[in-house]
Write an enzyme that holds these catalytic residues in place. Structure first.
Site, mmCIF file in Angstrom:
data_model
loop_
_atom_site.group_PDB
_atom_site.id
_atom_site.type_symbol
_atom_site.label_atom_id
_atom_site.label_comp_id
_atom_site.label_asym_id
_atom_site.label_seq_id
_atom_site.Cartn_x
_atom_site.Cartn_y
_atom_site.Cartn_z
ATOM 1 N N ARG A 16 0.837 -1.210 0.000
ATOM 2 C CA ARG A 16 0.000 0.000 0.000
ATOM 3 C C ARG A 16 0.872 1.261 0.000
ATOM 4 N NH1 ARG A 16 -4.266 -0.721 4.521
ATOM 5 N NH2 ARG A 16 -5.015 1.288 3.739
ATOM 6 N N ASP A 35 -3.512 7.506 3.950
ATOM 7 C CA ASP A 35 -2.780 8.121 2.830
ATOM 8 C C ASP A 35 -2.448 9.573 3.173
ATOM 9 O OD1 ASP A 35 -4.827 10.034 1.797
ATOM 10 O OD2 ASP A 35 -5.973 8.242 1.315
ATOM 11 N N HIS A 45 -6.428 7.141 12.347
ATOM 12 C CA HIS A 45 -6.014 5.736 12.178
ATOM 13 C C HIS A 45 -4.556 5.608 11.731
ATOM 14 C CE1 HIS A 45 -10.497 4.363 11.705
ATOM 15 N NE2 HIS A 45 -10.169 4.632 12.955
ATOM 16 N N CYS A 50 11.987 1.736 21.220
ATOM 17 C CA CYS A 50 12.365 3.062 21.744
ATOM 18 C C CYS A 50 11.294 4.119 21.526
ATOM 19 C CB CYS A 50 13.692 3.520 21.134
ATOM 20 S SG CYS A 50 13.576 3.993 19.388
ATOM 21 N N SER A 59 -18.228 4.610 5.429
ATOM 22 C CA SER A 59 -19.411 3.752 5.497
ATOM 23 C C SER A 59 -20.049 3.731 6.873
ATOM 24 C CB SER A 59 -19.023 2.326 5.091
ATOM 25 O OG SER A 59 -18.090 1.807 6.033
ATOM 26 N N ASN A 79 -21.634 11.340 0.620
ATOM 27 C CA ASN A 79 -21.164 9.980 0.332
ATOM 28 C C ASN A 79 -21.769 9.503 -0.982
ATOM 29 O OD1 ASN A 79 -19.458 7.968 1.427
ATOM 30 N ND2 ASN A 79 -21.201 6.726 2.060
ATOM 31 N N LEU A 80 -21.219 8.408 -1.478
ATOM 32 C CA LEU A 80 -21.764 7.845 -2.714
ATOM 33 C C LEU A 80 -23.156 7.262 -2.473
ATOM 34 C CD1 LEU A 80 -20.761 7.563 -5.606
ATOM 35 C CD2 LEU A 80 -19.824 5.328 -5.012
HETATM 36 C C1 BJW Z 1 -17.489 7.055 -1.962
HETATM 37 C C2 BJW Z 1 -16.876 6.983 -3.200
HETATM 38 C C3 BJW Z 1 -16.734 8.187 -3.924
HETATM 39 C C4 BJW Z 1 -16.929 5.007 -2.365
HETATM 40 N N1 BJW Z 1 -17.193 9.327 -3.403
HETATM 41 N N2 BJW Z 1 -17.947 8.189 -1.465
HETATM 42 C C5 BJW Z 1 -18.729 -3.678 18.632
HETATM 43 C C6 BJW Z 1 -19.523 -2.544 18.572
HETATM 44 C C7 BJW Z 1 -18.956 -1.285 18.433
HETATM 45 C C8 BJW Z 1 -17.569 -1.126 18.331
HETATM 46 C C9 BJW Z 1 -16.796 -2.260 18.391
HETATM 47 C C10 BJW Z 1 -17.360 -3.512 18.539
HETATM 48 N N3 BJW Z 1 -16.361 -4.428 18.531
HETATM 49 C C11 BJW Z 1 -15.180 -3.766 18.393
HETATM 50 C C12 BJW Z 1 -15.431 -2.449 18.293
HETATM 51 C C13 BJW Z 1 -14.429 -1.364 18.113
HETATM 52 C C14 BJW Z 1 -13.809 -1.407 16.723
HETATM 53 C C15 BJW Z 1 -14.928 -1.356 15.679
HETATM 54 O O1 BJW Z 1 -15.436 -0.311 15.336
HETATM 55 N N4 BJW Z 1 -15.308 -2.494 15.119
HETATM 56 C C16 BJW Z 1 -16.415 -2.525 14.160
HETATM 57 C C17 BJW Z 1 -16.021 -3.338 12.951
HETATM 58 C C18 BJW Z 1 -17.645 -3.020 14.858
HETATM 59 N N5 BJW Z 1 -12.968 -0.242 16.620
HETATM 60 C C19 BJW Z 1 -11.693 -0.263 17.028
HETATM 61 O O2 BJW Z 1 -11.162 -1.289 17.427
HETATM 62 C C20 BJW Z 1 -10.965 1.051 17.020
HETATM 63 N N6 BJW Z 1 -10.414 1.270 18.304
HETATM 64 C C21 BJW Z 1 -11.182 1.438 19.383
HETATM 65 O O3 BJW Z 1 -12.399 1.414 19.342
HETATM 66 O O4 BJW Z 1 -10.479 1.695 20.540
HETATM 67 C C22 BJW Z 1 -11.202 1.814 21.768
HETATM 68 C C23 BJW Z 1 -11.776 3.188 22.013
HETATM 69 C C24 BJW Z 1 -12.642 3.356 23.046
HETATM 70 C C25 BJW Z 1 -13.186 4.600 23.318
HETATM 71 C C26 BJW Z 1 -12.843 5.706 22.559
HETATM 72 C C27 BJW Z 1 -11.950 5.537 21.552
HETATM 73 C C28 BJW Z 1 -11.433 4.281 21.280
HETATM 74 C C29 BJW Z 1 -9.822 1.019 15.999
HETATM 75 C C30 BJW Z 1 -10.325 0.975 14.588
HETATM 76 C C31 BJW Z 1 -9.158 0.799 13.630
HETATM 77 C C32 BJW Z 1 -9.601 0.764 12.172
HETATM 78 N N7 BJW Z 1 -8.509 0.407 11.352
HETATM 79 C C33 BJW Z 1 -8.680 0.336 9.902
HETATM 80 C C34 BJW Z 1 -7.412 -0.306 9.249
HETATM 81 C C35 BJW Z 1 -6.113 0.380 9.676
HETATM 82 C C36 BJW Z 1 -5.682 1.460 8.732
HETATM 83 C C37 BJW Z 1 -5.459 0.945 7.304
HETATM 84 O O5 BJW Z 1 -4.925 -0.152 7.098
HETATM 85 O O6 BJW Z 1 -5.809 1.690 6.360
HETATM 86 O O7 BJW Z 1 -8.976 1.637 9.377
HETATM 87 S S1 BJW Z 1 -10.105 -0.644 9.398
HETATM 88 C C38 BJW Z 1 -10.537 0.364 8.031
HETATM 89 O O8 BJW Z 1 -11.881 0.874 8.259
HETATM 90 C C39 BJW Z 1 -9.571 1.560 8.059
HETATM 91 C C40 BJW Z 1 -10.526 2.689 7.820
HETATM 92 O O9 BJW Z 1 -9.993 3.918 8.277
HETATM 93 C C41 BJW Z 1 -11.784 2.268 8.538
HETATM 94 C C42 BJW Z 1 -13.038 2.977 8.090
HETATM 95 O O10 BJW Z 1 -13.336 2.658 6.735
HETATM 96 P P1 BJW Z 1 -14.011 3.737 5.798
HETATM 97 O O11 BJW Z 1 -13.107 4.871 5.585
HETATM 98 O O12 BJW Z 1 -15.362 4.051 6.297
HETATM 99 O O13 BJW Z 1 -14.075 2.945 4.395
HETATM 100 P P2 BJW Z 1 -15.246 1.991 3.836
HETATM 101 O O14 BJW Z 1 -14.669 1.215 2.734
HETATM 102 O O15 BJW Z 1 -15.910 1.235 4.913
HETATM 103 O O16 BJW Z 1 -16.339 3.025 3.262
HETATM 104 C C43 BJW Z 1 -16.092 3.811 2.121
HETATM 105 C C44 BJW Z 1 -17.324 4.649 1.807
HETATM 106 O O17 BJW Z 1 -17.023 5.519 0.726
HETATM 107 C C45 BJW Z 1 -18.538 3.799 1.372
HETATM 108 O O18 BJW Z 1 -19.696 4.229 2.079
HETATM 109 C C46 BJW Z 1 -18.679 4.106 -0.122
HETATM 110 O O19 BJW Z 1 -20.022 4.136 -0.566
HETATM 111 C C47 BJW Z 1 -18.076 5.493 -0.204
HETATM 112 N N8 BJW Z 1 -17.501 5.829 -1.523
HETATM 113 N N9 BJW Z 1 -16.495 5.726 -3.507
HETATM 114 C C48 BJW Z 1 -17.787 9.344 -2.243
HETATM 115 N N10 BJW Z 1 -16.127 8.246 -5.198
#
Ligand code: BJW
Length: 243
Positions: free
Chosen positions: A60, A97, A112, A123, A181, A206-207
């Site tokens: 990536r 990115d 993230h 360290c 999403s 959003n889309l």
């Molecule tokens: C367009 C388009 C165009 C397309 N124009 N739009 C049960 C219930 C609730 C929460 C939890 C649970 N069990 C566990 C949890 C917590 C967990 C979580 O949320 N899990 C869920 C799956 C349920 N979260 C965590 O563990 C987080 N940490 C945490 O909660 O710590 C504790 C805490 C407590 C209290 C306060 C704070 C914290 C950490 C989350 C880490 C996410 N990591 C990732 C990967 C790492 C980075 C990487 O490799 O890139 O981050 S996962 C991945 O998803 C990435 C993204 O940032 C993240 C979000 O995805 P995103 O951006 O929404 O992408 P998509 O693909 O889902 O959506 C794209 C959208 O764009 C779509 O809607 C399309 O329609 C649209 N689109 N083209 C406009 N041209």
């Protein structure tokens, strides 16, 4: 309309970078259709098979340097909003990115993490990193091997900058969610946080409708490169609607 110096918080997700050539996660052709979260995006995956995880992020990181991967008009519009809005614009991105920086945004939190940074688990040094990483790459700061990991937030890890984010969500008059999403918390809960205060207008760009679509005061659907510039133009001209 509210006073012009009001704070604006923008949340972005993978959808804003889709038209710059980067995959989203949960669309049909997205990253999670090709690899399993459990294999590359948890601390357990990294302990089990660090090479597999390093290779995933190496690919990536290399992808980010492709000549076609450049900021698009949606990134540009948000940089313009920060420059021209008389109040604070905080840009919170879930993306790892660097397209917001390249477009000229400055007041930016990568909740993230960042693909072009690595940190040393021995360290704690955090550094810019453009090349491939392996499990034997020595840390330029402490010299130990095997401690460098991607500076990204995996499931179960604490996202970054949360104090500043909630402080701004508590005072903003406009919250805008773009290209996400709404599946991943805590980011997916920001709209609810703002809504309970009752003092901010909230907009989804959003889309298609996200998981939390019904929680927003307003929604506009279409490609980010079209709807984000038009929305920014409107806010700069007309100001923020009353909540
Ligand atoms: C367009 C388009 C165009 C397309 N124009 N739009 C049960 C219930 C609730 C929460 C939890 C649970 N069990 C566990 C949890 C917590 C967990 C979580 O949320 N899990 C869920 C799956 C349920 N979260 C965590 O563990 C987080 N940490 C945490 O909660 O710590 C504790 C805490 C407590 C209290 C306060 C704070 C914290 C950490 C989350 C880490 C996410 N990591 C990732 C990967 C790492 C980075 C990487 O490799 O890139 O981050 S996962 C991945 O998803 C990435 C993204 O940032 C993240 C979000 O995805 P995103 O951006 O929404 O992408 P998509 O693909 O889902 O959506 C794209 C959208 O764009 C779509 O809607 C399309 O329609 C649209 N689109 N083209 C406009 N041209």
């Amino acid at each position: 309309m509210t006073e012009p110096a009001s704070t604006i918080v923008i949340l972005t997700g993978a959808g804003i970078s889709k038209e710059s050539g980067l995959d989203t996660f949960r669309d049909n052709d997205g990253i999670w259709a090709k690899v399993r979260i459990e294999d590359v995006a948890t601390p357990e995956a990294y302990i089990r098979n660090p090479t597999r995880v390093q290779e995933f992020y190496n690919a990536r990181r290399a992808g980010l340097k492709e000549p076609n991967v450049v900021p698009n008009p949606a990134h540009d519009a948000l940089a313009r909003l920060e420059k021209d809005w008389p109040g604070e614009v905080l840009l919170v991105t879930q993306n790892i990115d660097d397209l917001h920086e390249r477009a000229g945004s400055h007041n930016l939190i990568h909740m993230h993490g960042e693909l072009l940074k690595v940190r040393c688990e021995y360290c704690d040094a955090l550094m810019q990193w453009e090349d491939d990483l392996s499990t034997t790459t020595p840390c330029p700061h402490c010299g130990r091997k095997g401690g460098l990991r991607p500076h990204v937030v995996w499931f179960g890890e604490m996202p970054l900058g949360m104090d500043k984010i909630y402080e701004s969500l508590d005072t903003c008059r406009l919250f805008v969610s773009i290209g996400t999403s709404g599946n991943v918390y805590p980011a997916a809960g920001f709209v609810q946080h703002v809504r309970y205060r009752g003092l901010a207008h909230s907009v989804e760009l959003n889309l298609e409708p996200s998981q939390g679509a019904t929680l927003f005061s307003e929604a506009i659907y279409g490609p980010a490169t079209e709807i984000v510039p038009a929305f920014v133009e409107r806010i700069l001209k007309d100001g923020i609607p009353a909540p």
